[in-house]
Design an enzyme around this catalytic site. Structure first.
Site, short mmCIF file in Angstrom:
data_model
loop_
_atom_site.label_atom_id
_atom_site.label_comp_id
_atom_site.label_asym_id
_atom_site.label_seq_id
_atom_site.Cartn_x
_atom_site.Cartn_y
_atom_site.Cartn_z
N CYS A 62 -30.80 23.38 50.92
CA CYS A 62 -30.66 24.77 52.42
C CYS A 62 -31.18 25.59 51.84
CB CYS A 62 -29.67 24.52 52.84
SG CYS A 62 -28.91 22.84 53.77
N HIS A 99 -30.36 31.73 57.01
CA HIS A 99 -30.42 29.93 56.61
C HIS A 99 -29.57 29.78 58.29
CE1 HIS A 99 -29.27 25.97 56.16
NE2 HIS A 99 -28.22 25.38 55.97
N ASN A 144 -28.73 22.68 61.99
CA ASN A 144 -28.95 22.85 60.61
C ASN A 144 -30.71 21.92 59.99
OD1 ASN A 144 -29.55 23.60 57.48
ND2 ASN A 144 -26.61 23.67 57.08
#
Ligand code: UT7
Length: 322
Positions: free
Chosen positions: A114, A249, A279
């Site tokens: 990520c 993020h 996500n």
């Protein structure tokens, strides 16, 4: 004379199909209320069968090229961050290079889960500062839906598909001010996705699905992102009030809110895309950045702090003047 990496274009792509919390509640034992309360997510986009990391990357990249109004042949470096590449090799960056028809450039993939976009920005910044590259395309692109166990309610509610892109160009004007990146492989068991082929060779029967001990990841993420905020402000001699926008993020609204609090920011200064995207791993920071720019919130001259945290663990920040 300092050579800065300036943002000249951004782009983003989300697949058409949307999977809502209600849809998920038909698949696993969960509810819209639980998911929204614990994560901030309502919907996520799911790639169609014909889509790949490189096909989504191409759409996001072409938007960035159009915004920058450059000839794609000017691109001399392509960095793709992905955990869901089309193929083991060639790299998704090479596949993207071919799709864009860009000849005289070098391309490679990076794997920082990520944190991929922030790591990509850091690498691009170094190449531009040293003069190796003048125009760099960075894309985070993920088809998370293909590495999710759709019967696991603790992970399948979190992730979505999409691609975000940014084009950087060498300039005498300040752009990326600093990047700070870190990793610690000591946490490998808390969040991982096995490679089924490698597992089979080692005599294990493991599917290629995301495994996460969410609650433990959550705690480390909050603490670590708090530290990266301190590190970034201190190293660059900045006050909290110098930051106009937080572009985080997008893993969990509660994690993002903790980082915003650390910066003394209210949530109006945070670009949030989580609610309708989930996500999207390495794509999430660049998708949010693109949204903030295109809807007119992030303006030229604004100071932006991007941050990310992911498997590895990996984490980092990118501080830039837009
Ligand atoms: O992007 C990379 C980094 N990733 C992250 O930063 C993600 C970090 N983690 C998180 O965002 C959160 O930990 C989650 C959203 C994944 C989970 O939230 P939580 O508040 O930490 O819940 P939990 O894992 O502690 O689980 C609490 C309860 C459990 O039940 P019991 O044991 O208390 O009876 C779970 O079984 O919630 C249950 N649960 C669910 N219930 C309904 C877990 N998933 C679900 C679900 N629906 N989807």
């Amino acid at each position: 004379m300092t050579r800065w990496a300036n943002v000249i274009g951004t782009g983003g792509y989300l697949p058409e199909s949307i999977r809502s919390n209600r849809d998920l509640s038909q698949m696993v034992d969960t509810t819209d209320e639980w998911i929204y309360e614990r994560t901030g997510i309502k919907n996520r986009h799911i790639a169609a069968d014909h889509e790949t990391a490189s096909s989504m990357a191409e759409i996001a990249a072409r938007q960035a090229i159009e915004m920058a109004n450059i000839d794609p042949q000017q691109i001399d470096l392509i960095i793709v961050a992905t955990g869901t590449p089309d193929r083991v090799y060639p790299s998704t960056a090479c596949l993207l290079q071919q799709r864009l028809g860009v000849r005289n450039c070098v391309g490679f993939d990076i794997q920082a889960a990520c944190s991929g976009s922030v790591f990509g920005l850091s690498i691009a910044d170094q190449y531009i500062r040293t003069g190796f590259a003048k125009t760099v395309l960075i894309v985070g692109t993920e088809i998370c839906s293909r590495i999710i166990d759709w019967s696991d309610r603790s992970t399948c509610i979190l992730f979505g598909d999409g691609a975000g892109a940014v084009l950087l160009s060498a300039s005498e004007q300040p752009g990326i001010l600093a990047t700070h990146i870190h990793s610690d492989g000591g946490y490998e068991d808390l969040l991982y996705c096995p490679n089924p082929q490698a597992a089979a060779a080692a005599g294990q029967n493991e599917a290629g699905h995301i495994h996460m001990r969410g609650n433990e990841v959550f705690k480390v993420a909050v603490n670590t992102l708090g530290r990266i905020v301190d590190e970034t402000l201190e190293a660059n001699d900045l006050q909290q009030s110098d930051i106009d926008w937080l572009v985080p993020h997008q893993a969990n609204t509660r994690i993002i809110a903790a980082t915003a609090k650390k910066l003394g920011m209210d949530m109006e200064q945070v670009i949030l895309t989580l609610e309708n995207q989930g996500n999207t791993s390495s794509a999430s920071v660049l998708l949010a950045f693109n949204e903030g720019i295109r809807d007119g919130r992030i303006l030229r001259g604004h100071t932006v702090l991007m941050e990310a945290f992911g498997a590895g663990f990996t984490w980092g920040s990118a501080l830039l003047k837009y």
